[in-house]
Design a protein around this motif. Sequence first.
Motif, PDB file in Angstrom:
ATOM      1  N   LEU A  34       0.450  -1.372  -0.391  1.00 63.64           N
ATOM      2  CA  LEU A  34       0.323   0.185  -0.202  1.00 63.64           C
ATOM      3  C   LEU A  34       0.674   1.789   0.314  1.00 63.64           C
ATOM      4  CD1 LEU A  34      -3.314  -1.144   2.400  1.00 63.64           C
ATOM      5  CD2 LEU A  34      -2.853  -0.869  -0.059  1.00 63.64           C
ATOM      6  N   VAL A  35       1.379   0.619   1.135  1.00 58.52           N
ATOM      7  CA  VAL A  35       2.614   2.036   0.466  1.00 58.52           C
ATOM      8  C   VAL A  35       3.994   2.662  -1.110  1.00 58.52           C
ATOM      9  CG1 VAL A  35       5.225   2.956   1.448  1.00 58.52           C
ATOM     10  CG2 VAL A  35       3.241   2.287   2.927  1.00 58.52           C
ATOM     11  N   ASN A  36       3.900   1.508  -1.128  1.00 56.44           N
ATOM     12  CA  ASN A  36       4.662   0.940  -2.298  1.00 56.44           C
ATOM     13  C   ASN A  36       3.576   2.083  -3.848  1.00 56.44           C
ATOM     14  OD1 ASN A  36       6.664   0.523  -1.363  1.00 56.44           O
ATOM     15  ND2 ASN A  36       6.281  -1.639  -2.234  1.00 56.44           N
ATOM     16  N   TYR A  37       2.859   1.505  -3.561  1.00 54.32           N
ATOM     17  CA  TYR A  37       1.421   1.787  -4.054  1.00 54.32           C
ATOM     18  C   TYR A  37       1.003   3.147  -4.004  1.00 54.32           C
ATOM     19  CZ  TYR A  37       1.263  -2.536  -6.196  1.00 54.32           C
ATOM     20  OH  TYR A  37       1.939  -3.561  -7.359  1.00 54.32           O
ATOM     21  N   PHE A  39      -0.860   4.704  -1.655  1.00 56.45           N
ATOM     22  CA  PHE A  39      -2.436   4.610  -1.285  1.00 56.45           C
ATOM     23  C   PHE A  39      -1.922   4.765   0.214  1.00 56.45           C
ATOM     24  CE2 PHE A  39      -3.690   1.680  -4.156  1.00 56.45           C
ATOM     25  CZ  PHE A  39      -4.488   2.328  -5.005  1.00 56.45           C
ATOM     26  N   LEU A  40      -1.150   4.840   0.924  1.00 53.67           N
ATOM     27  CA  LEU A  40      -0.316   5.222   2.529  1.00 53.67           C
ATOM     28  C   LEU A  40       0.931   5.807   2.945  1.00 53.67           C
ATOM     29  CD1 LEU A  40      -0.968   2.087   4.663  1.00 53.67           C
ATOM     30  CD2 LEU A  40      -2.760   3.613   4.164  1.00 53.67           C
ATOM     31  N   GLU A  41       1.133   6.586   3.270  1.00 53.11           N
ATOM     32  CA  GLU A  41       2.973   6.773   3.609  1.00 53.11           C
ATOM     33  C   GLU A  41       2.906   6.352   4.947  1.00 53.11           C
ATOM     34  OE1 GLU A  41       3.042  11.333   3.536  1.00 53.11           O
ATOM     35  OE2 GLU A  41       2.826  11.380   1.394  1.00 53.11           O
ATOM     36  N   LYS A  42       3.838   5.870   5.840  1.00 52.26           N
ATOM     37  CA  LYS A  42       4.614   5.731   6.454  1.00 52.26           C
ATOM     38  C   LYS A  42       5.047   6.953   7.523  1.00 52.26           C
ATOM     39  CE  LYS A  42       6.774   2.343   9.876  1.00 52.26           C
ATOM     40  NZ  LYS A  42       7.894   1.259  10.201  1.00 52.26           N
ATOM     41  N   ARG A  43       4.372   8.045   8.596  1.00 48.71           N
ATOM     42  CA  ARG A  43       5.161   8.959   9.782  1.00 48.71           C
ATOM     43  C   ARG A  43       5.950   8.011  10.794  1.00 48.71           C
ATOM     44  NH1 ARG A  43       0.367  13.185   7.874  1.00 48.71           N
ATOM     45  NH2 ARG A  43       0.971  12.454   5.143  1.00 48.71           N
ATOM     46  N   GLY A  44       6.875   8.263  11.001  1.00 52.87           N
ATOM     47  CA  GLY A  44       7.280   7.507  12.002  1.00 52.87           C
ATOM     48  C   GLY A  44       6.484   6.031  12.076  1.00 52.87           C
ATOM     49  N   ASP A  45       5.653   6.101  13.177  1.00 51.59           N
ATOM     50  CA  ASP A  45       5.332   4.286  13.846  1.00 51.59           C
ATOM     51  C   ASP A  45       3.716   4.535  12.849  1.00 51.59           C
ATOM     52  OD1 ASP A  45       7.565   3.803  14.861  1.00 51.59           O
ATOM     53  OD2 ASP A  45       6.896   4.207  17.110  1.00 51.59           O
ATOM     54  N   LEU A  46       3.243   5.326  12.791  1.00 52.11           N
ATOM     55  CA  LEU A  46       1.884   5.266  11.819  1.00 52.11           C
ATOM     56  C   LEU A  46       1.914   5.327  10.039  1.00 52.11           C
ATOM     57  CD1 LEU A  46       0.796   8.128  14.022  1.00 52.11           C
ATOM     58  CD2 LEU A  46       0.623   5.563  14.496  1.00 52.11           C
ATOM     59  N   TYR A  47       0.979   4.937   9.675  1.00 51.25           N
ATOM     60  CA  TYR A  47       0.996   4.490   8.551  1.00 51.25           C
ATOM     61  C   TYR A  47      -0.765   5.733   8.203  1.00 51.25           C
ATOM     62  CZ  TYR A  47       3.513   0.751   7.965  1.00 51.25           C
ATOM     63  OH  TYR A  47       4.365   0.089   7.915  1.00 51.25           O
ATOM     64  N   VAL A  48      -0.240   6.940   7.520  1.00 54.68           N
ATOM     65  CA  VAL A  48      -1.575   7.695   7.336  1.00 54.68           C
ATOM     66  C   VAL A  48      -1.808   7.838   5.767  1.00 54.68           C
ATOM     67  CG1 VAL A  48      -0.542   8.758   9.182  1.00 54.68           C
ATOM     68  CG2 VAL A  48      -0.322   9.211   6.377  1.00 54.68           C
TER      69      VAL A  48
END
Length: 63
Positions: A34-37, A39-48
């Motif tokens: 989902l990050v690679n596509y 749809f999500l970004e990882k910010r610290g310990d969270l996915y947004v």
Amino acid sequence: MHTRREVVGRKALPPGGRGGGITDGEVTKILRNLVNYGFLEKRGDLYVVPDPALRKALEALRC
């Protein structure tokens, strides 16, 4: 807010509603995809969800 264990601890059932749960490795793979596509970004310990329109649509969605 959920801890990683709470999110991973939820069971995903296959079609038909029977079977085992989803493993930590599967969750990691799904999140990475989902990050690679984008749809999500990882910010610290969270996915947004970075896209405001998608984020708003997902906030209204309840499973």
